[in-house]
Scaffold this active site. Structure first.
Site, mmCIF file in Angstrom:
data_model
loop_
_atom_site.group_PDB
_atom_site.id
_atom_site.type_symbol
_atom_site.label_atom_id
_atom_site.label_comp_id
_atom_site.label_asym_id
_atom_site.label_seq_id
_atom_site.Cartn_x
_atom_site.Cartn_y
_atom_site.Cartn_z
ATOM 1 N N ARG A 73 3.605 -3.738 -1.416
ATOM 2 C CA ARG A 73 4.162 -2.439 -1.049
ATOM 3 C C ARG A 73 5.127 -1.934 -2.126
ATOM 4 O O ARG A 73 5.164 -0.744 -2.456
ATOM 5 C CB ARG A 73 4.879 -2.568 0.292
ATOM 6 N N HIS A 77 4.778 1.622 -3.971
ATOM 7 C CA HIS A 77 5.848 2.614 -3.925
ATOM 8 C C HIS A 77 6.325 2.968 -5.330
ATOM 9 O O HIS A 77 6.637 4.129 -5.616
ATOM 10 C CB HIS A 77 7.021 2.094 -3.093
ATOM 11 N N ASN A 104 12.220 3.119 1.276
ATOM 12 C CA ASN A 104 12.316 1.898 0.472
ATOM 13 C C ASN A 104 13.391 0.927 0.955
ATOM 14 O O ASN A 104 13.528 -0.166 0.395
ATOM 15 C CB ASN A 104 12.589 2.260 -0.992
ATOM 16 N N HIS A 202 -2.848 -2.587 4.823
ATOM 17 C CA HIS A 202 -2.173 -2.742 6.113
ATOM 18 C C HIS A 202 -2.736 -3.906 6.919
ATOM 19 O O HIS A 202 -2.295 -4.154 8.042
ATOM 20 C CB HIS A 202 -2.280 -1.452 6.921
#
Length: 334
Positions: A73, A77, A104, A202
Site C-alpha cells: 500500500r 500511495h 496515509n 485487497h
C-alpha cells in the site's frame, strides 16, 4: 452443456484479454527498459542491492506478515501522488508531508525501508548510490513474495523527490464510483485492467469499521445499508462494527485475508466487497468481465496480470537522470 460452458468461457477470456504466455522479456526488453530504468542499473555499483533488500524485508515480514499489505500500500500511495519518487517516506516537522495526510496515517512499515537503506549504506559500493524510491519498489515486491504472492521484475534507476506536500495527496478513494476510479488510474497512465487487477491487492490486509460504518448503518441517512452489498454480509459486519466504532479491524477479503490469491474477486462477485470502490467494479463492463473471468478460472492469470500491472505502476511519473537526488536518509532530503 459442458461444451457450451467451455465455449462461453473461451469467448469471455478472449474478450477480457487474458493471456498465460506473455513473457516479461517482451514487455521490458533485455535488460534496458523504457523510461531510463534498467534491470541491471546497479550492476557496476551495488550488485548486491536486491539480495540485501530481500534479506531485510524477509526479516521483518516473516515475523509480521501483515506488513506485506502495508508495504504494498505504501508503494501504491507513493506512486499515486508525485509519482514513484519516495516522497511518501519524507518527514516534516510541521506535519504537512504526504505521510501526514489522512489516507496515509494508517500506512506503516517505514522501518523496513529505513532498515534496508541502512544496510545498503553499510555495504561497500552501495553508500549514497541506491535511491529510497528504488528501495521502496523492491521492498513492496519482496514483502508480497514472503507471504507467497506473485513476483515481478523491478527495473531500477529511480531518483528521489525533494518535495512532499500533504495538500497534494489525492489518492483513489474507497468511496469512489468506477467512473472516477478509471479517471484516477488513466491520469497515471494506467487502464481499466490495471484498475481491476491492482484492486486485487485487497486480497490481503485489513481496514477498519470507521471506513464502512455509513455503508452498513446509514447509507442514505435513513438508517439503511448500501443495496449493492450482500444483506447477509451486512448483518455479519453489523455484529462486528457498531455505529460509533471507528477502530475495530475488518478483513478486506474475508476468509482469505492472509493469503495472496484471487479470492478477492469471488468476494466482489458475491457483493461482499468491503468498500464502494470494490463493489463498483461490477458496474463497468470491462472490470466486471475480468472479475467473472477470475472467478470462473480460479484466478488462472491473476498472478501474471498483477505482476504486469505492478511493473507499469513502477514507471508512474518517475524521476531519472539528473532529476531529484539519492537521499542519504529516506525520511529527509539531503
Amino acid at each position: 452443456m459442458a461444451l457450451k460452458n467451455l465455449l462461453a468461457l473461451v469467448v469471455l477470456l478472449a474478450f477480457v484479454g487474458v493471456s498465460v504466455a506473455k513473457p516479461y522479456g517482451n514487455q521490458l526488453g533485455n535488460p534496458r527498459v523504457k523510461g531510463d530504468l534498467d534491470l541491471d542499473y546497479y550492476r557496476s555499483t551495488c550488485p548486491q542491492v536486491e539480495s540485501i533488500v530481500r534479506r531485510v524485508t524477509f526479516q521483518y515480514v516473516s515475523r509480521r506478515p501483515t506488513l506485506a499489505a502495508a508495504l504494498l500500500r505504501m508503494h501504491f500511495h507513493d506512486c499515486f501522488v508525485r509519482g514513484c519518487d519516495g516522497s511518501i517516506l519524507l518527514k516534516s516537522p510541521n506535519k504537512d508531508a504526504e505521510r501526514d495526510a489522512v489516507p496515509n496515517l494508517s500506512v506503516r512499515g517505514y522501518e523496513v525501508v529505513d532498515a534496508a537503506k541502512a544496510a545498503l549504506e553499510r555495504t561497500w559500493g552501495c553508500r549514497g548510490v541506491v535511491s529510497c524510491a528504488d528501495i521502496l519498489a523492491l521492498v513492496a515486491r519482496e514483502a508480497v513474495a514472503v507471504i507467497g504472492g506473485p513476483w515481478w521484475p523491478v527495473p531500477l534507476g529511480r531518483r528521489d523527490g525533494r518535495i512532499s506536500k500533504l495538500s497534494e495527496v489525492n489518492l483513489p478513494s474507497p468511496f469512489s464510483d468506477v467512473k472516477t476510479l478509471k479517471k484516477n488510474f488513466l491520469d497515471k497512465g494506467l487502464n481499466s485492467k490495471d484498475l481491476v487487477v491492482l484492486s486485487g491487492a485487497h486480497t490481503i490486509g485489513v481496514s477498519s469499521c470507521g471506513l464502512i460504518n455509513n455503508r452498513i448503518h446509514n447509507f442514505t441517512g435513513k438508517g439503511d445499508f448500501d443495496p449493492a452489498m450482500n444483506p447477509s454480509y451486512v448483518r455479519t459486519l453489523k455484529k462486528r462494527c457498531k455505529p460509533t466504532d471507528v477502530k475495530t479491524p475488518v478483513d478486506m477479503d474475508p476468509g482469505s485475508a492472509r493469503k495472496f490469491d484471487s479470492h478477492y474477486y469471488n468476494i466482489v462477485a458475491q457483493k461482499k466487497g468491503l468498500f464502494t470502490s470494490d463493489a463498483t467494479l461490477l458496474d463497468d463492463l470491462d472490470t466486471n468481465l475480468y472479475i467473472q473471468a477470475q472467478v470462473l478460472t480460479r484466478g488462472a492469470d491473476f498472478a501474471r496480470d498483477f505482476s504486469d500491472s505492478m511493473v507499469k505502476l513502477g514507471f508512474v511519473e518517475i524521476l531519472t537522470g539528473k532529476k531529484g537526488e539519492v537521499r542519504r536518509r529516506c525520511a529527509f532530503v539531503n
